[in-house]
Design a protein around this motif. Structure first.
Motif, short mmCIF file in Angstrom:
data_model
loop_
_atom_site.label_atom_id
_atom_site.label_comp_id
_atom_site.label_asym_id
_atom_site.label_seq_id
_atom_site.Cartn_x
_atom_site.Cartn_y
_atom_site.Cartn_z
N UNK A 41 4.06 -1.70 59.01
CA UNK A 41 3.59 -1.09 57.47
C UNK A 41 2.41 -0.90 58.20
N UNK A 42 1.56 -1.42 59.17
CA UNK A 42 0.43 -0.83 59.82
C UNK A 42 -0.03 -0.21 60.64
N UNK A 43 1.01 0.37 61.74
CA UNK A 43 1.23 1.33 62.65
C UNK A 43 0.49 2.95 62.88
N UNK A 44 -0.35 2.88 63.39
CA UNK A 44 -1.31 3.31 63.89
C UNK A 44 -2.83 3.65 63.34
N UNK A 45 -2.90 2.27 62.36
CA UNK A 45 -3.67 1.94 61.95
C UNK A 45 -4.93 1.15 62.55
N UNK A 46 -6.11 1.62 63.60
CA UNK A 46 -6.85 0.84 63.49
C UNK A 46 -7.48 -0.19 63.04
N UNK A 47 -7.63 -2.05 63.59
CA UNK A 47 -8.20 -2.71 61.94
C UNK A 47 -8.76 -3.61 63.43
N UNK A 48 -10.81 -3.53 62.92
CA UNK A 48 -11.35 -4.08 63.15
C UNK A 48 -11.75 -5.71 62.96
N UNK A 49 -11.71 -6.67 63.36
CA UNK A 49 -11.67 -8.17 62.91
C UNK A 49 -12.53 -8.62 64.04
N UNK A 50 -13.55 -9.61 62.96
CA UNK A 50 -13.79 -10.39 63.61
C UNK A 50 -14.21 -12.07 63.33
N UNK A 51 -14.29 -12.63 64.49
CA UNK A 51 -13.50 -14.09 63.81
C UNK A 51 -14.50 -15.21 64.58
N UNK A 52 -14.46 -16.55 63.76
CA UNK A 52 -15.55 -17.62 65.06
C UNK A 52 -16.83 -17.79 64.76
N UNK A 53 -17.65 -18.73 65.63
CA UNK A 53 -18.94 -18.74 64.97
C UNK A 53 -19.78 -17.92 66.23
N UNK A 54 -20.97 -17.66 65.97
CA UNK A 54 -21.95 -17.36 67.21
C UNK A 54 -22.77 -18.20 67.22
N UNK A 55 -22.92 -18.59 68.97
CA UNK A 55 -24.02 -19.06 69.29
C UNK A 55 -25.13 -18.77 69.71
N UNK A 56 -26.44 -19.19 68.95
CA UNK A 56 -27.35 -18.62 69.37
C UNK A 56 -28.56 -19.43 70.36
N UNK A 57 -29.29 -19.27 71.50
CA UNK A 57 -29.15 -19.79 72.04
C UNK A 57 -31.21 -20.38 72.04
N UNK A 58 -30.84 -21.53 72.48
CA UNK A 58 -32.47 -21.94 72.44
C UNK A 58 -33.33 -22.26 73.99
N UNK A 59 -32.21 -22.85 74.99
CA UNK A 59 -33.03 -22.89 75.91
C UNK A 59 -31.12 -22.43 76.77
N UNK A 60 -31.57 -22.62 78.05
CA UNK A 60 -30.37 -22.46 78.80
C UNK A 60 -29.03 -23.32 78.42
N UNK A 61 -29.36 -24.24 78.02
CA UNK A 61 -28.39 -25.41 78.20
C UNK A 61 -28.60 -25.90 76.33
N UNK A 62 -29.16 -25.11 75.38
CA UNK A 62 -28.60 -25.86 74.07
C UNK A 62 -28.66 -24.45 73.54
N UNK A 63 -28.06 -24.44 71.75
CA UNK A 63 -27.47 -23.67 71.22
C UNK A 63 -27.86 -23.78 69.51
N UNK A 64 -27.72 -23.27 68.42
CA UNK A 64 -27.50 -22.93 67.73
C UNK A 64 -25.88 -22.90 67.12
N UNK A 65 -25.13 -23.30 65.68
CA UNK A 65 -24.48 -23.06 66.27
C UNK A 65 -23.76 -23.17 64.89
N UNK A 66 -22.06 -23.18 64.22
CA UNK A 66 -21.88 -24.00 62.96
C UNK A 66 -20.48 -24.18 62.72
N UNK A 67 -19.52 -24.88 62.04
CA UNK A 67 -18.47 -25.31 62.53
C UNK A 67 -17.25 -24.71 61.75
N UNK A 68 -17.49 -23.34 62.25
CA UNK A 68 -16.50 -22.29 61.94
C UNK A 68 -15.18 -22.49 63.32
N UNK A 69 -14.09 -22.40 63.09
CA UNK A 69 -13.48 -22.70 64.00
C UNK A 69 -12.48 -21.42 64.46
#
Ligand code: CTP
Ligand code: CA
Length: 222
Positions: A9-37
């Motif tokens: 049904x979707x042959x020939x269609x291009x669909x973009x999907x974003x998923x998951x959390x992002x990691x926003x770095x604080x320093x080389x070893x730490x980041x801000x994230x969220x609970x998205x799996x």
């Protein structure tokens, strides 16, 4: 249409999907994230591919296998996700499921060390990938956003649809164990109104949504 849930049904269609959390770095070893799996977004990417779409999945850091037939691009930060989404255009539809970090911190080059006072984080707002896409020059014909809410779910989701310029918003109540859980109770908010679906496994939410997207992309616009 009754053929929308069928293979091809979707042959020939291009669909973009974003998923998951992002990691926003604080320093080389730490980041801000969220609970998205990432589970709901991955299930949607897989369901769209199963209907024959060419799927580009822009994924934050998750521990999930890439669904069959899906092209996956891994990113870490919201800014990287925004840039990757832009490079993946054009697309016939976009489904923005990612729990994008709303803020980023100024990243310290060296690991922060404990001192007399704890450090404060100076945060700045990240680009709104969905709004940029929906208002941008290469807008996909169908733009679907998600809304993670803990209260006034439909009210907030309806406002988000307008504010961000999305065609549909899939609203979910994340006050329970939805983020990381196996099931999801969602409301589909469109220009025509609100449709509330019963609580379903994330795979079933994905198949229904993919089928609706196939309907929308294969039915001539009014
Ligand atoms: N979104 C995005 N880029 C951002 C923030 C959100 O693309 N920087 C997208 C999400 O992928 C989702 C939709 O926008 O499809 C709604 O995300 P949500 O976090 O619910 O909305 P916000 O506008 O960030 O509002 P708030 O978090 O304050 O409720
Ligand atoms: Ca947000």
């Amino acid at each position: 249409s009754t053929s929308s849930g069928r293979t091809g049904a979707l042959n020939g269609k291009h669909i973009l999907v974003t998923a998951g959390p992002t990691h926003e770095p604080i320093d080389p070893v730490r980041y801000i994230a969220n609970r998205s799996s990432g589970r709901q977004g991955y299930a949607i990417a897989g369901a769209l591919a199963a209907l024959g779409a060419k799927v580009t999945l822009v994924s934050g850091p998750v521990t999930l296998a890439t669904p069959p037939g899906v092209t996956r691009v891994d990113v870490e930060t919201a800014q990287q996700m925004a840039d990757t989404v832009t490079s993946a255009l054009p697309a016939d539809a976009a489904v923005m499921v990612a729990a994008v970090g709303d803020w980023r911190a100024e990243t310290a080059v060296q690991k922060l060390k404990k001192g007399d006072t704890p450090p404060s984080l100076a945060l700045s707002e990240n680009p709104d990938i969905l709004a940029l896409l929906a208002h941008g020059p290469h807008r996909p014909g169908l733009v679907v956003g998600f809304a993670a809410e803990t209260e006034k779910v439909i009210e907030h989701a309806t406002a988000k649809r307008t504010r961000k310029g999305a065609d549909w918003i899939v609203a979910n109540d994340v006050s329970g164990d939805v983020m990381g859980g196996e099931a999801n109770a969602v409301h589909l908010v469109t220009a025509d109104g609100v449709e509330s679906w019963e609580r379903l496994p994330k795979g079933e939410v994905a198949r229904r949504l993919a089928s609706r997207i196939a309907d929308a992309l294969t039915t001539a616009p009014k």
